[in-house]
Design a protein around this motif. Sequence first.
Motif, PDB file in Angstrom:
ATOM      1  N   TYR A  42       0.840  -1.198   0.000  1.00 21.64           N
ATOM      2  CA  TYR A  42       0.000   0.000   0.000  1.00 21.64           C
ATOM      3  C   TYR A  42       0.877   1.251   0.000  1.00 21.64           C
ATOM      4  CZ  TYR A  42      -3.967  -2.980   1.289  1.00 21.64           C
ATOM      5  OH  TYR A  42      -4.939  -3.946   1.325  1.00 21.64           O
ATOM      6  N   PRO A  43       0.767   2.082  -1.024  1.00 19.17           N
ATOM      7  CA  PRO A  43       1.604   3.292  -1.091  1.00 19.17           C
ATOM      8  C   PRO A  43       1.472   4.186   0.138  1.00 19.17           C
ATOM      9  CG  PRO A  43       0.535   2.916  -3.194  1.00 19.17           C
ATOM     10  CD  PRO A  43      -0.057   1.922  -2.223  1.00 19.17           C
ATOM     11  N   ARG A  44       0.273   4.328   0.690  1.00 18.12           N
ATOM     12  CA  ARG A  44       0.110   5.189   1.858  1.00 18.12           C
ATOM     13  C   ARG A  44       0.876   4.633   3.059  1.00 18.12           C
ATOM     14  NH1 ARG A  44      -1.424   6.273   6.440  1.00 18.12           N
ATOM     15  NH2 ARG A  44      -2.562   8.014   7.238  1.00 18.12           N
ATOM     16  N   ASP A  45       0.831   3.311   3.238  1.00 19.20           N
ATOM     17  CA  ASP A  45       1.558   2.701   4.349  1.00 19.20           C
ATOM     18  C   ASP A  45       3.067   2.909   4.210  1.00 19.20           C
ATOM     19  OD1 ASP A  45      -0.831   1.852   5.396  1.00 19.20           O
ATOM     20  OD2 ASP A  45      -0.435  -0.292   5.141  1.00 19.20           O
ATOM     21  N   MET A  46       3.563   2.891   2.972  1.00 16.33           N
ATOM     22  CA  MET A  46       4.993   2.987   2.730  1.00 16.33           C
ATOM     23  C   MET A  46       5.464   4.415   2.458  1.00 16.33           C
ATOM     24  SD  MET A  46       5.695  -0.060   3.346  1.00 16.33           S
ATOM     25  CE  MET A  46       7.428  -0.062   2.976  1.00 16.33           C
ATOM     26  N   ASP A  47       4.568   5.385   2.612  1.00 14.10           N
ATOM     27  CA  ASP A  47       4.917   6.790   2.458  1.00 14.10           C
ATOM     28  C   ASP A  47       5.994   7.157   3.488  1.00 14.10           C
ATOM     29  OD1 ASP A  47       4.220   9.657   1.583  1.00 14.10           O
ATOM     30  OD2 ASP A  47       3.998   9.713   3.775  1.00 14.10           O
ATOM     31  N   PRO A  48       7.046   7.865   3.092  1.00 12.07           N
ATOM     32  CA  PRO A  48       8.137   8.187   4.024  1.00 12.07           C
ATOM     33  C   PRO A  48       7.680   8.856   5.324  1.00 12.07           C
ATOM     34  CG  PRO A  48       8.788   8.735   1.794  1.00 12.07           C
ATOM     35  CD  PRO A  48       7.337   8.353   1.732  1.00 12.07           C
ATOM     36  N   GLU A  49       6.769   9.803   5.240  1.00  9.63           N
ATOM     37  CA  GLU A  49       6.304  10.469   6.463  1.00  9.63           C
ATOM     38  C   GLU A  49       5.539   9.494   7.363  1.00  9.63           C
ATOM     39  OE1 GLU A  49       5.445  12.984   9.574  1.00  9.63           O
ATOM     40  OE2 GLU A  49       7.052  13.007   8.093  1.00  9.63           O
ATOM     41  N   ASN A  50       4.741   8.639   6.766  1.00 16.07           N
ATOM     42  CA  ASN A  50       4.014   7.637   7.547  1.00 16.07           C
ATOM     43  C   ASN A  50       4.990   6.665   8.214  1.00 16.07           C
ATOM     44  OD1 ASN A  50       1.450   6.386   8.378  1.00 16.07           O
ATOM     45  ND2 ASN A  50       2.181   4.684   7.137  1.00 16.07           N
ATOM     46  N   LEU A  51       5.986   6.194   7.472  1.00 15.02           N
ATOM     47  CA  LEU A  51       6.987   5.287   8.046  1.00 15.02           C
ATOM     48  C   LEU A  51       7.737   5.954   9.195  1.00 15.02           C
ATOM     49  CD1 LEU A  51       8.504   3.608   4.874  1.00 15.02           C
ATOM     50  CD2 LEU A  51       7.024   2.544   6.587  1.00 15.02           C
ATOM     51  N   ARG A  52       8.125   7.202   9.003  1.00 16.86           N
ATOM     52  CA  ARG A  52       8.838   7.939  10.055  1.00 16.86           C
ATOM     53  C   ARG A  52       8.002   8.008  11.325  1.00 16.86           C
ATOM     54  NH1 ARG A  52       8.604  12.080  12.910  1.00 16.86           N
ATOM     55  NH2 ARG A  52       6.713  12.798  11.905  1.00 16.86           N
ATOM     56  N   TYR A  53       6.748   8.400  11.156  1.00  7.32           N
ATOM     57  CA  TYR A  53       5.854   8.540  12.306  1.00  7.32           C
ATOM     58  C   TYR A  53       5.608   7.193  12.987  1.00  7.32           C
ATOM     59  CZ  TYR A  53       1.829   9.945  15.067  1.00  7.32           C
ATOM     60  OH  TYR A  53       0.976  10.199  16.102  1.00  7.32           O
ATOM     61  N   MET A  54       5.396   6.157  12.207  1.00  3.28           N
ATOM     62  CA  MET A  54       5.119   4.834  12.768  1.00  3.28           C
ATOM     63  C   MET A  54       6.322   4.269  13.524  1.00  3.28           C
ATOM     64  SD  MET A  54       2.059   3.921  12.265  1.00  3.28           S
ATOM     65  CE  MET A  54       0.644   4.149  11.225  1.00  3.28           C
ATOM     66  N   ILE A  55       7.519   4.456  12.988  1.00  4.20           N
ATOM     67  CA  ILE A  55       8.703   3.928  13.665  1.00  4.20           C
ATOM     68  C   ILE A  55       8.970   4.688  14.961  1.00  4.20           C
ATOM     69  CG2 ILE A  55      10.516   5.263  12.480  1.00  4.20           C
ATOM     70  CD1 ILE A  55      10.787   1.577  13.272  1.00  4.20           C
ATOM     71  N   VAL A  56       8.776   6.000  14.936  1.00  6.40           N
ATOM     72  CA  VAL A  56       8.958   6.799  16.155  1.00  6.40           C
ATOM     73  C   VAL A  56       7.987   6.339  17.234  1.00  6.40           C
ATOM     74  CG1 VAL A  56       8.589   9.118  17.110  1.00  6.40           C
ATOM     75  CG2 VAL A  56       9.967   8.837  15.054  1.00  6.40           C
ATOM     76  N   ARG A  57       6.734   6.169  16.875  1.00  7.43           N
ATOM     77  CA  ARG A  57       5.722   5.734  17.859  1.00  7.43           C
ATOM     78  C   ARG A  57       5.994   4.310  18.347  1.00  7.43           C
ATOM     79  NH1 ARG A  57       1.620   8.631  19.125  1.00  7.43           N
ATOM     80  NH2 ARG A  57       0.337   6.846  19.690  1.00  7.43           N
ATOM     81  N   ALA A  58       6.362   3.425  17.451  1.00  9.42           N
ATOM     82  CA  ALA A  58       6.611   2.044  17.851  1.00  9.42           C
ATOM     83  C   ALA A  58       7.772   1.968  18.845  1.00  9.42           C
ATOM     84  CB  ALA A  58       6.885   1.180  16.623  1.00  9.42           C
ATOM     85  N   ILE A  59       8.827   2.728  18.600  1.00  7.71           N
ATOM     86  CA  ILE A  59       9.965   2.721  19.520  1.00  7.71           C
ATOM     87  C   ILE A  59       9.584   3.364  20.842  1.00  7.71           C
ATOM     88  CG2 ILE A  59      12.284   3.636  19.932  1.00  7.71           C
ATOM     89  CD1 ILE A  59      12.729   3.311  16.872  1.00  7.71           C
ATOM     90  N   ARG A  60       8.964   4.533  20.783  1.00  9.43           N
ATOM     91  CA  ARG A  60       8.606   5.274  22.001  1.00  9.43           C
ATOM     92  C   ARG A  60       7.721   4.453  22.933  1.00  9.43           C
ATOM     93  NH1 ARG A  60       6.378   6.512  25.931  1.00  9.43           N
ATOM     94  NH2 ARG A  60       5.554   8.504  26.598  1.00  9.43           N
ATOM     95  N   PHE A  61       6.742   3.738  22.361  1.00  7.69           N
ATOM     96  CA  PHE A  61       5.784   3.007  23.183  1.00  7.69           C
ATOM     97  C   PHE A  61       6.106   1.522  23.309  1.00  7.69           C
ATOM     98  CE2 PHE A  61       3.450   6.772  21.742  1.00  7.69           C
ATOM     99  CZ  PHE A  61       3.139   7.316  22.985  1.00  7.69           C
ATOM    100  N   GLY A  62       7.208   1.080  22.705  1.00  7.55           N
ATOM    101  CA  GLY A  62       7.611  -0.316  22.836  1.00  7.55           C
ATOM    102  C   GLY A  62       6.700  -1.284  22.115  1.00  7.55           C
ATOM    103  N   ASN A  63       6.199  -0.871  20.961  1.00  7.51           N
ATOM    104  CA  ASN A  63       5.305  -1.726  20.185  1.00  7.51           C
ATOM    105  C   ASN A  63       6.072  -2.454  19.090  1.00  7.51           C
ATOM    106  OD1 ASN A  63       3.056  -0.817  21.588  1.00  7.51           O
ATOM    107  ND2 ASN A  63       2.621   0.793  20.122  1.00  7.51           N
ATOM    108  N   ALA A  64       5.404  -3.431  18.522  1.00  7.31           N
ATOM    109  CA  ALA A  64       5.934  -4.072  17.321  1.00  7.31           C
ATOM    110  C   ALA A  64       5.471  -3.267  16.114  1.00  7.31           C
ATOM    111  CB  ALA A  64       5.428  -5.508  17.225  1.00  7.31           C
ATOM    112  N   MET A  65       6.263  -3.321  15.076  1.00  8.55           N
ATOM    113  CA  MET A  65       5.909  -2.697  13.800  1.00  8.55           C
ATOM    114  C   MET A  65       5.894  -3.826  12.782  1.00  8.55           C
ATOM    115  SD  MET A  65       7.734   0.541  12.074  1.00  8.55           S
ATOM    116  CE  MET A  65       7.058   1.358  10.654  1.00  8.55           C
ATOM    117  N   ALA A  66       4.691  -4.202  12.332  1.00 13.92           N
ATOM    118  CA  ALA A  66       4.531  -5.365  11.459  1.00 13.92           C
ATOM    119  C   ALA A  66       4.320  -4.941  10.015  1.00 13.92           C
ATOM    120  CB  ALA A  66       3.354  -6.213  11.926  1.00 13.92           C
ATOM    121  N   PHE A  67       4.945  -5.699   9.121  1.00 11.16           N
ATOM    122  CA  PHE A  67       4.791  -5.476   7.686  1.00 11.16           C
ATOM    123  C   PHE A  67       4.249  -6.739   7.047  1.00 11.16           C
ATOM    124  CE2 PHE A  67       8.021  -2.445   8.873  1.00 11.16           C
ATOM    125  CZ  PHE A  67       7.652  -1.310   8.170  1.00 11.16           C
TER     126      PHE A  67
END
Length: 158
Positions: A42-67
Amino acid sequence: VIIQDRSGKIAEAGLHVLIIDPTRMANKLLQYVDIQYLSSLYPRDMDPENLRYMIVRAIRFGNAMAFDLMDMDHWTKLGLAFDKVQKGLWARIIDRSIITNKVYEELLTDEEKEIEEFKSYQWVSQNMDKFRVVLVTNAAIPDEFMIQSMNTFRVKEL
C-alpha cells in the motif's frame, strides 16, 4: 507469544521476527493487536512520512511494527522505503542501533519535540527494548537472508 514475548526469548535473541504463514491467519491476528501494522504493497503505508511517524511511535511506546509482505520478497523494498526517511535507516532498525545510538531522536520533527509524549524523559528503555519489527509473509520459501537475519516462526497449515 511474538507480540508480548512473555518468556523474553525473542528479546534475548536480539533479532526481529519473521512469520511464514501460508494460511494468512497471523495477518488477521496482527491487525487486531496493539502494533503498528502496515502493508508493504500500500503506497500510503509505505509513504516516508508515515513510516517515520510509525517507527517513532513504535519505539517510544515499545510496540511491534509489522509489515505484511504477502507472497513477495520485499526486504529490498523495505530498505529503499526507509532510505527515503533517512539513508541507511532500515539497517539501523534491523541491527537495533536506531535505539542504542538514539537515531530515533533525529526522526522527531520540531513540533514533536515540543509535545509532552515525545520529550526526552518519556523515552524509557524498558519500553524501547520491547520494540521489534515483525515481517509476515505467505511465501512458501521466503528469502534465505530474511530467515537467517530474524527469529523465524512458521505457521503450519491444518
